[in-house]
Structures are given as structure tokens and as C-alpha cells.
Design an enzyme around this catalytic site. Structure first.
Site, mmCIF file in Angstrom:
data_model
loop_
_atom_site.group_PDB
_atom_site.id
_atom_site.type_symbol
_atom_site.label_atom_id
_atom_site.label_comp_id
_atom_site.label_asym_id
_atom_site.label_seq_id
_atom_site.Cartn_x
_atom_site.Cartn_y
_atom_site.Cartn_z
ATOM 1 N N ASN A 135 -6.511 -2.798 1.829
ATOM 2 C CA ASN A 135 -6.427 -4.262 1.849
ATOM 3 C C ASN A 135 -7.796 -4.866 2.077
ATOM 4 O OD1 ASN A 135 -3.690 -4.659 1.536
ATOM 5 N ND2 ASN A 135 -3.255 -4.784 3.725
ATOM 6 N N ARG A 192 0.822 -1.213 0.000
ATOM 7 C CA ARG A 192 0.000 0.000 0.000
ATOM 8 C C ARG A 192 0.860 1.270 0.000
ATOM 9 N NH1 ARG A 192 -3.681 -1.249 5.010
ATOM 10 N NH2 ARG A 192 -1.710 -2.213 5.622
#
Length: 782
Positions: free
Chosen positions: A44, A26
Site C-alpha cells: 500500500n 493485498r
């Protein structure tokens, strides 16, 4: 706001699947978005990273390409799904949003990884707050699988949960743009585990922290043997240049000949020890930190007892910060599994102290618990092709999945007896366990049961089908039979060499067309009741249908396993069964007269002489016939030393005629040895002759069955000289050949073939009941 002439904005929703959690994915997406002026968000869920990205068409295209191409070192991107969605007017910035959960979905488990370059720089930087910190880590390195108790991969579900983060670590952990954002093993001197050194079990005698490092270095410098707790378990270490220390370790571990791996303090030092080609060098220093086996360099100054009788040695770099601190740039230490020979790796501190007390002089341990033990991985460098041959798939690679071309249901494949691994399938993926070991000991069987339970729990899968070898005496087969009966689960038993062939085809996703595979190894339970190991299997386009199309001419093994331990017995039997004169050969000189008389009487009476077609056992026989090795103390010792002897031949001219057979080749070797030819040249001749016979047989069987592809599987194909020669001949014949690139050719890859057989059965159940007409050999289910 865009002007009327500005390019219009587009917005795409992306789903990125693979190993993309716990690896800094990320923050990577956020940095790439900033670089290309992309707005939106990412987050996520339980099986992917989801992204919404908005920019001009050109910027979006560059962003999507960079997200995949420049992924973090530990990420494995399997698939990126992209679809257009409505734009959001006046959006600004790119943010990381909270995770979302999906019922029943399971993320992929990241593998343990060696120290990254950034952490290494901090480790040696006196101004950094983690200077010389033995547990330094970030999202790009450190323990993963070994500390995971359950999924999702969050700190409370790891063995780091008992170490509350200090304020400084918490700030790094919570910062989306920090290298340690959501790095679950994050810690520092203030809040992390404690390193400990002691020479006995008395707590007052222990040194901690950097004092422990200094005490351990002094012990090794003085010739001592050290047990060090790394990422996945204990390693036994001593100075690899000190012959006395290495010999003492051999004596204490009851390991007289089997080669030791060594750990080098730097890449530069490793290059002085082995002939390090570019590909091997990159892998050596990569995240997996495998042991790389390559030819010993001329400048190598290792003690002779490190790898006796061999011309190759295995070298690795530090796989954890503690190793980085223990070894200086110029140090090279033996680094061998912390176990009692034949048993699995020790990873529990109390058990390690009890089990290694008679071997190690001192222990370097810590209070971070290992939940899943993980051995070192091993690869063999092939400098001629700039390739790496996988020998043991463990730390750094397991449990990353192997994608199957097709797959239905959940299958648990329990592998074989030696170099055991097992595999669990779900969602079209096969998850191979780390290396467990040889299943002959009770400790290994318990380790196997524990590992199966752990992996099944992590994936939340109970198997729909169990798969095992057909050998009735394998510990794994007996376990599968008990488990199947107790749980009411069907059991599929797959012939050993068929499973080898399936593992190769599955790895290359080559199902759907005929393939002919030379499956060569030491032993495998054959469908005719004999021991196989020199088989040419013709697999149908439906891979559960197969035929034993050709094989090595059988010979007997006097005393069964006794012949495996004493290659001279196998040599005597091969010469007798193939009608070759044994006068004046070294195998007879090595035989004690009384034992030789027993072997001859066994052969004459046919008593205790099981039959085999094993190429691996033929290599043993030729090693003794040529005087290279008559008795072995570890698996494949005779074959490895025979290959080393062949490499000592520095000139050509040993190629074989196209009509060569193993029988004519062995007869020629015996005649030429009596005539005084050099052993190195005859060993080379044997390798080249077997290679010619193999390639010609593969090409012939493939042509007869309309197969475009051929392949090589089984433990014998870890012999680089043989593998290279066969591939060269097949290339000259313009026959495409498959070799193992991701899983071992030996029994460490067997579970993949079994697992694929199970998924095929669940998809196409009728294939398990194929008639044996025309010599076919179907898988059987019960």
C-alpha cells in the site's frame, strides 16, 4: 530455472487506484498470484496498491485480469496502470511488503458494509470462537467510515483504538493470507466492545452480552419499542406485525403517516413482504444493505400502520451482527431512524438516551464510539427495467467518490435545504457526504457543520471555492455566506434547477455537448423571483451556460407554505388560475368554509400568493382534486398516494394525445370525475398525460437546440409511474434519455451538481460571467 525452450518471463509494475485499502485487497492479490504462479510483491501507499508481478506473458495477463475482475466485495477499482519493468532472475514466491507513505496523498475512505456471508456463517457456528459475537467483522464487512477519526485507515486512528487486540486476534490481523489481515475493527469476546441492554439509566439494571440480546427480543415480543445502536447510529425498532406497537411508535415519534421501513430476518422473508426482482434482491443482500422500496407482496402480513395509504414498503436486512442476533429468520421489525422527527440521527450514547427516552422503552447500546453518523441508504426497485432508483445515498455508498469528467481545485458544495448532503472535490473526484437531513432545525445545522469539518479534515483540503444555492433563506446558503466571508473564500451561487441538471450530466460525464433536462420538483428559487419546479433547461456544451427553454404554466400558492401543507388550497388556486370549473370537486368539500373564504379572498386580492411553476405542487393539487389527499403530514405524501391510486388501475386505455397540456389534462380530470369515472383511472390518466407532455416538450426543445440527449432530474422523478411513462415515450421517439443511477434525483444529489459547477468555474472562470442576452441564465459568483 527455465529450460531453453521455456516461455520467457516478463515483469510488470501495476498501480491500482480506487477503494483498495482496508478491504482485503493485498491478500486478494497474493492469492491470485499464487493461483497463476506469479512471483513478486504488493503493498500500500497513501493512494493506491502497488504491485510488481513476474511470470510468462499469458500468466501475467490472466493475473492482471483476475486482480481487477475478482476484487474483494468492498473494493472499488477505478484504474489499473501497467508498465513493463526489468525482470528479476531467480525470484521465488510472492510477498506483501510494508506500506510506504507519500507526502500529501490521501487514500479513499471505505464505506461501512453489512455482515458478509463468511462472518454470518461463523456467527451461527457453535464451534467458532466468535459464535454469536455481536461485533464480528473481517476485511469484507463491518464499520469503516463511521469509526474513522483520521487517515490513513489504521486501527490507532479509529474508535477501535481503545480495544487492544488479544493474541488470537493479533495473529489473524498479522497474517497476510487471513481474511482478517489488517481488518481494523477486528475483535472477539476476549478483547472487543461490550453489548448492553437497559430499560433505564441505572448501571445495575443493565444486561450485557447475549443476555442483552435475550432481554431485547423479549421486550419486542411483548410489544415494546427498542432503540438499537447499529453501525452508524440508533434505530427505533418494534414488531412490524403488531399494529398496537407500530401505532404507539407513531404516536410517540409524532409521525402520523410517513411510512416506516422494516427489517426482515432473512431474504426469504423479505420476498414474502415485497415483490423482489433479482436486481433488488442482490442489492438488498449486498454490502450496502440499503432499504429497498418495492410493491407489497400479496402474502405480506405487515401491520396496516407500517405504510398507510401506500402500495409500496421499504424492507432491509440486518446491517450489523447485532441485528442478525436480534431478529430470527421469521421476524420482521420496524426499523426507523433513531431521531426526533425533523432532527438528525442520534449516534452519541448520552444524547440518544436523553433524546429517545420518551420514545423507546429500552436501549441496546455498546461502548464502541461512532465518530461519523451514517443513515440507512434507500433505493426504489423498478421491476419493469430491473433497475434501482437511488433515493438516499448514505451507508454503503457514501463517501465513495463520483468521478468527474474534469475538475480543478478543491470545491465545497453545501447542497440544499431538504434531504441535505454536501460535497467536497479533489483530484477530479466529488465526495458526497452521507445523508444529513432537513436543515430547518438547529440540530441538523450543527450536524452539517460537524460533518463538513470531519470530511475536510480527512481529506486535508481547505476549499478554494464554496458553492451554494441561490435561495437567500436556505440555512446552507447562509452558512456558506458566513464561511466565505470569514475565510476569504469566493462563493458561487447556482440556481437550484440548474444544479439538478448539472448533477445528472456530471453523473453520466455527459458534458461537452448540449443536453435538455426536465427538472421537476416541489420548489426551487427561480431567477425571476418566483418558485420554480417544472422547468425544461437547455444546457450548452459548456454546462455553466443554460436557458430556461420551457416550463409549466404558473399558478399561485395561497399562503405559501400553508398551501404546501394543505393541497386543497393548491387545488383551488390551480383551478382558479387556469380557468377551470371547480363545481362539485372533492377539494372544495374538504375545505373548511372559513378557510376557503380566506383562500378565495387571497386569490382575488393577490395577497400572500406566491407564484410557482412546480410540477410537484401540481401533483399535490390533483391529489386533492381527485379526493386522494387534502392535508399532508410529510413531504410528497399527496404525490405518493396519488401514484399509489394510479397503480390501482389495472387496465390500459389512459394514454394521452400528443398535443396534451397540463391545463387541458386537469380540465378533463375535473369533468370526468364529475361524470363518475373511477379515481384510480383518472390518477393513471394524469400520470400518462403529464408524461406525454414532458416527453413531447423535451423532444421539441432538443430538436430546436440541436441536442442529442435529454434527461430527467429533480425530486418528482422519484415517482416511478411518471419516470417509466416518460422513458417509454422518449424511447418510442428514439430520443436518448439520461436518468439518475448513482445519486438521488432529488435534493440529496444537488451538491454533486453544485460541486461540478464549482470545478468548471475554477477551470473556465469566464463562464461565470456570461451575458444574459438571449435569455441565458449564467451561474453567478461573488
Amino acid at each position: 530455472m527455465l529450460s531453453p525452450t521455456s516461455p520467457s518471463l516478463e515483469r510488470h509494475a501495476l498501480t491500482v487506484r480506487g477503494v483498495v485499502q482496508g478491504v482485503g485487497f493485498r491478500p486478494h492479490v497474493a492469492r491470485v498470484a499464487a493461483a497463476y504462479g506469479v512471483t513478486g510483491w504488493c503493498g500500500n501507499d497513501d493512494e493506491s496498491v502497488f504491485i510488481e508481478a513476474q511470470a510468462t506473458r499469458g500468466a501475467l495477463g490472466a493475473f492482471i485480469a483476475a486482480v481487477r475482475a475478482d476484487a474483494p466485495a468492498l473494493a472499488v477499482v477505478d484504474d489499473v496502470e501497467v508498465r513493463a519493468v526489468a525482470t528479476i532472475p531467480d525470484e521465488s514466491g510472492f510477498r506483501i511488503v510494508p506500506s510506504r507513505r507519500a507526502e500529501g496523498a490521501r487514500t479513499l475512505i471505505p464505506a461501512d458494509a453489512g455482515l458478509c456471508d463468511d462472518c454470518r456463517r461463523e456467527l451461527h457456528d457453535p464451534t467458532d470462537r466468535r459464535y454469536r459475537y455481536p461485533f464480528i467483522t473481517c476485511t469484507n464487512c463491518g464499520p469503516r467510515l463511521s469509526i474513522i477519526r483520521d487517515l490513513p485507515y489504521d486501527r490507532p486512528l479509529t474508535t477501535m483504538s481503545v480495544f487492544p487486540m488479544c493474541d488470537a486476534c493479533r495473529a489473524e490481523y498479522d497474517d497476510p493470507l487471513d481474511r482478517r489481515f489488517h481488518a481494523q475493527p477486528i475483535s472477539c469476546w476476549e478483547c472487543g466492545p461490550t453489548l448492553r441492554y437497559d430499560e433505564d439509566a441505572e448501571p445495575d439494571a443493565a444486561a450485557t452480552g447475549l443476555d442483552a440480546i435475550d432481554a431485547a427480543r423479549e421486550l419486542v415480543r411483548s410489544g415494546g419499542i427498542l432503540a438499537v445502536k447499529g453501525l452508524g447510529g440508533y434505530t427505533l425498532m418494534c414488531d412490524a406485525r403488531d399494529e398496537h406497537a407500530v401505532s404507539r411508535l407513531r404516536e410517540r415519534k409524532h409521525r402520523p403517516d410517513k411510512p416506516f421501513a422494516v427489517m426482515a430476518g432473512s431474504v426469504a422473508l423479505a420476498a414474502q413482504l415485497i415483490d423482489l426482482d433479482p436486481r433488488a434482491g442482490r442489492e438488498l443482500a449486498g454490502p450496502a444493505r440499503p432499504i429497498v422500496i418495492a410493491g407489497q407482496a400479496a402474502a405480506s402480513d405487515l401491520a396496516p400502520s407500517v405504510a398507510p395509504g401506500l402500495d409500496r414498503v421499504g424492507v432491509m436486512l440486518a446491517s450489523a451482527a447485532v441485528h442478525e442476533l436480534l431478529l430470527g429468520d421469521g421476524d420482521v421489525w420496524v426499523a426507523t431512524s433513531g431521531n426526533v422527527s425533523g432532527d438528525p440521527l442520534f449516534f452519541d450514547d448520552d444524547e440518544a438516551r436523553a433524546g429517545l427516552a420518551g420514545i423507546a422503552d429500552a436501549f441496546v447500546s455498546n461502548d464502541r464510539r461512532i465518530h461519523v453518523p451514517v443513515e440507512d441508504s434507500v433505493v426504489l426497485a423498478d421491476p419493469d427495467r430491473d433497475e434501482l432508483v437511488p433515493l438516499r445515498r448514505s451507508r454503503g455508498y457514501a463517501p465513495l467518490p463520483v468521478r468527474l469528467a474534469s475538475g480543478a481545485g478543491a470545491v465545497l458544495a453545501v447542497g440544499g435545504e431538504l434531504k441535505s448532503t454536501f460535497a467536497l472535490t479533489r483530484d477530479g473526484m466529488a465526495f458526497l457526504s452521507p445523508h444529513i437531513g432537513d436543515m430547518g432545525s438547529l440540530a441538523c445545522q450543527r450536524a452539517f457543520e460537524r460533518s463538513v469539518a470531519q470530511l475536510a479534515a480527512l481529506h486535508r483540503r481547505e476549499p478554494d471555492l464554496l458553492v451554494a444555492d441561490r435561495h437567500p433563506d436556505y440555512a446552507t446558503t447562509r452558512w456558506a455566506e458566513r464561511h466565505a466571508e470569514a475565510r476569504g473564500i469566493p462563493l458561487l451561487q447556482v440556481q437550484h434547477h440548474h444544479a439538478h441538471a448539472l448533477s445528472l450530466v456530471a453523473e453520466h460525464q455527459a458534458g461537452g455537448e448540449p443536453v435538455v433536462v426536465a427538472t421537476f420538483d416541489g420548489t426551487g428559487f427561480g431567477d425571476d423571483g418566483t418558485s420554480w419546479g417544472g422547468e425544461f433547461l437547455a444546457l450548452d456544451a459548456r454546462p455553466l451556460r443554460w436557458e430556461r427553454a420551457a416550463h409549466l404554466r404558473p399558478f399561485r400558492l395561497p399562503g405559501g407554505d400553508s398551501a404546501t401543507r394543505n393541497p386543497w388550497k393548491t387545488a383551488v388556486a390551480v383551478l382558479a388560475d387556469w380557468g377551470i370549473d371547480d363545481t362539485g370537486l372533492p377539494c372544495l368539500d374538504a375545505a373548511p368554509p372559513a378557510e376557503l373564504a380566506v383562500v378565495r379572498s387571497q386569490l382575488a386580492a393577490g395577497i400572500a400568493c406566491p407564484t410557482t411553476s412546480s410540477v410537484g405542487r401540481l401533483f399535490d393539487a390533483v391529489a386533492s382534486l381527485l379526493g386522494v389527499r387534502h392535508r399532508v403530514t410529510y413531504e410528497a405524501q399527496a404525490a405518493m398516494e396519488l401514484e399509489a391510486a394510479a397503480s390501482a388501475c389495472r387496465h390500459g386505455g389512459h394514454g394521452a394525445a400528443p398535443d396534451v397540456t397540463p391545463e387541458t389534462l386537469v380540465r378533463e380530470l375535473a369533468d370526468r370525475l364529475r361524470a363518475g369515472d373511477a379515481v384510480a383511472c383518472l390518477a393513471r390518466r394524469f400520470h400518462d398525460g403529464i408524461a406525454m407532455w414532458t416527453a413531447q416538450t423535451l423532444a421539441h426543445v432538443a430538436a430546436a437546440r440541436g441536442a442529442r440527449l435529454v434527461g430527467l432530474s429533480g425530486g418528482t422523478w422519484q415517482n416511478l409511474a411518471l419516470r417509466t411513462a416518460v422513458r417509454a415515450t422518449l424511447t418510442a421517439l428514439q430520443v436518448p434519455v439520461l436518468v439518475h443511477e448513482r445519486v438521488p434525483a432529488g435534493d440529496g444529489g444537488l451538491s454533486l451538481g453544485q460541486a461540478w459547477a464549482g470545478t468548471l468555474l475554477l477551470e473556465r472562470g469566464e463562464d461565470a460571467h456570461v451575458s444574459r442576452d438571449s435569455g441565458s441564465h449564467p451561474a453567478t459568483v461573488g
